[in-house]
Design an enzyme around this catalytic site. Sequence first.
Site, mmCIF file in Angstrom:
data_model
loop_
_atom_site.group_PDB
_atom_site.id
_atom_site.type_symbol
_atom_site.label_atom_id
_atom_site.label_comp_id
_atom_site.label_asym_id
_atom_site.label_seq_id
_atom_site.Cartn_x
_atom_site.Cartn_y
_atom_site.Cartn_z
ATOM 1 N N ASP A 1 -4.125 6.882 10.493
ATOM 2 C CA ASP A 1 -3.704 5.566 10.995
ATOM 3 C C ASP A 1 -2.242 5.542 11.421
ATOM 4 O OD1 ASP A 1 -2.309 5.499 8.576
ATOM 5 O OD2 ASP A 1 -3.518 3.907 7.689
ATOM 6 N N HIS B 1 0.117 5.090 6.821
ATOM 7 C CA HIS B 1 0.127 5.428 5.397
ATOM 8 C C HIS B 1 0.404 6.908 5.183
ATOM 9 C CE1 HIS B 1 -2.230 1.640 5.502
ATOM 10 N NE2 HIS B 1 -1.543 1.415 4.392
ATOM 11 N N SER C 1 0.809 -1.222 0.000
ATOM 12 C CA SER C 1 0.000 0.000 0.000
ATOM 13 C C SER C 1 0.841 1.270 0.000
ATOM 14 C CB SER C 1 -0.937 0.007 1.212
ATOM 15 O OG SER C 1 -0.202 -0.102 2.418
#
Length: 196
Positions: free
Chosen positions: A166, A169, A20
Amino acid sequence: MFSTPAHADERPVILCLGDSLTAGWGVMPGTDYPSMLQQRLAQHGYPHRVINAGLSGDTTAGALRRLEWSLRAKPTLAIVVLGANDGLRGLDLDIMKENLLQINAMLKRTGVGILLGGMRLPPNYGGGYEERFAAIYPEVAEESGADLIPFFLEGVAGNPVTNQPDGIHPTSAGYRVILETVWRHVLPRLGPAPDR
């Protein structure tokens, strides 16, 4: 009536292989680091085509399984940023290292230059596991002949401005920082910018 097949895109390819962090999870299209790298290359007159082969949630094992398919693009350079999900899930680090070595071996066999992005885990994973995780990247780089980006998230990790809520990221601002880190390592491999 048959159409004439389009000419193959013969520009040199940079393959961004990752999870990601490469895919650009949670940011607007075009603000992930592979997209920004493509824009930077064009600004400097380089003809290269950047392929974003990031897959959110991927592990080193998953990336190894799909590497053969990714190599169909015939890259000249691969930026490998993997292992974060292995570490966050507490997977066996010896297996993670072996997967990275196999990925780099496959790239090397096909003549692809390798930039390996080093990663670190948050400190709450315990000293032994966290330290072993971080040590794998220089080991893999040395054993496989890859060039190492010591810490892919340098200047990004732990900063609320450059991270999404979070804390894992990057934001678009974080990707701009990552671009500068990646560019410093990619540029020496490109040679002088072609005349425009």
